[in-house]
Write a protein that holds these residues in place. Structure first.
Motif, PDB file in Angstrom:
ATOM      1  N   ARG A 154       0.836  -1.477   0.108  1.00 34.85           N
ATOM      2  CA  ARG A 154       0.055  -0.058   0.066  1.00 34.85           C
ATOM      3  C   ARG A 154       0.816   1.309   0.048  1.00 34.85           C
ATOM      4  NH1 ARG A 154      -5.328   1.801  -1.056  1.00 34.85           N
ATOM      5  NH2 ARG A 154      -5.063   4.180  -0.405  1.00 34.85           N
ATOM      6  N   THR A 170      -3.132   0.139   8.984  1.00 34.92           N
ATOM      7  CA  THR A 170      -2.919  -0.202   7.517  1.00 34.92           C
ATOM      8  C   THR A 170      -2.331  -1.717   7.272  1.00 34.92           C
ATOM      9  OG1 THR A 170      -2.793   1.967   6.703  1.00 34.92           O
ATOM     10  CG2 THR A 170      -2.001   0.266   5.334  1.00 34.92           C
ATOM     11  N   LEU A 189       3.780  -0.948   3.934  1.00 36.59           N
ATOM     12  CA  LEU A 189       3.220   0.169   3.391  1.00 36.59           C
ATOM     13  C   LEU A 189       4.380   0.961   3.198  1.00 36.59           C
ATOM     14  CD1 LEU A 189       1.189   2.531   3.798  1.00 36.59           C
ATOM     15  CD2 LEU A 189       1.821   2.961   6.246  1.00 36.59           C
TER      16      LEU A 189
END
Length: 228
Positions: A154, A170, A189
């Motif tokens: 992400r 996340t 991330l």
């Protein structure tokens, strides 16, 4: 609990239109993690803004071409070539944004090592229901490395670095639904502007994060309804 809504495709994710066409409480992973990083009244005003944007069907993602350029550099083993070119290809209004992001994205490419040993992988969206709130879990790309290791990635594009709460939320959301997203992959991330990479802390307790996010999601849904 999650429900798969879309067919697989390479290195990206698609939409969940059935939830975005009405005003029932709903969040993308981006909006939900931005929400959990806020405190006090800022949470309520943020949720109200999301609801208004849904009503007016406003919103635009300016980072689409940057994501495509990053994927192209991985796919064609051209570290930074497509990222450099996209700065000149975007509309002038977006050029400062891309200039601020591409250097960090190129640094992230360097962290992948030998690109001849890295491949884009198929990812799927997942739809989680957390504390009664549907949340779309959607990584930007999947990667497979020589030896079989895989990552679901992400990307974080904001001017400010992701806060601790956003990082934890996340990574946890992707990990909890990895069987739908990219089986056996590690959630990652990436702070694109700074080229920083975040991975889950093995010392964290998933059950504690689940309880925290369940409470946050229930509060999100309540604020959404109160804003009607």
């Amino acid at each position: 609990m999650c429900v798969r809504k879309t067919p697989p495709h390479q290195g990206g994710s698609s939409t969940v239109p059935t939830l975005e066409t009405d005003l029932t409480p709903y969040a993308t992973m981006l909006s939900f993690t931005r929400y959990v990083g806020r405190t006090g009244p800022k949470k309520a005003s943020f949720v109200s803004g999301l609801r208004r944007a849904r009503q007016t069907k406003s919103g635009f993602n300016p980072h689409g071409q940057l994501v495509k350029a990053l994927k192209a550099d991985i796919q064609f083993r051209t570290p930074g070539t497509h990222l450099a070119a996209v700065v000149q290809a975007v509309k002038p209004r977006w050029r400062p944004l891309y200039e601020a992001s591409t250097a960090g994205a190129a640094r992230y490419l360097e962290t992948l090592g030998d690109l001849d040993k890295v491949w884009l992988a198929q990812t799927r969206d997942a739809l989680a229901v957390i504390g009664g709130l549907p949340v779309k879990i959607n990584p930007h790309l999947g990667l497979r490395y020589e030896g079989g290791r895989a990552e679901a990635v992400r990307l974080h594009f904001d001017e400010t670095p992701p806060g601790d709460e956003a990082v934890v939320a996340t990574l946890h959301l992707m990990a909890a639904h990895m069987d739908q997203i990219l089986p056996h992959a590690e959630p990652v991330l990436v702070d694109v502007r700074r080229g920083a990479v975040f991975r889950a802390d093995p010392a964290t307790r998933p059950a504690d994060i689940d309880r925290w996010l369940t409470g946050e999601a229930a509060a999100f849904a309540a604020m959404w309804s109160a804003a009607s």
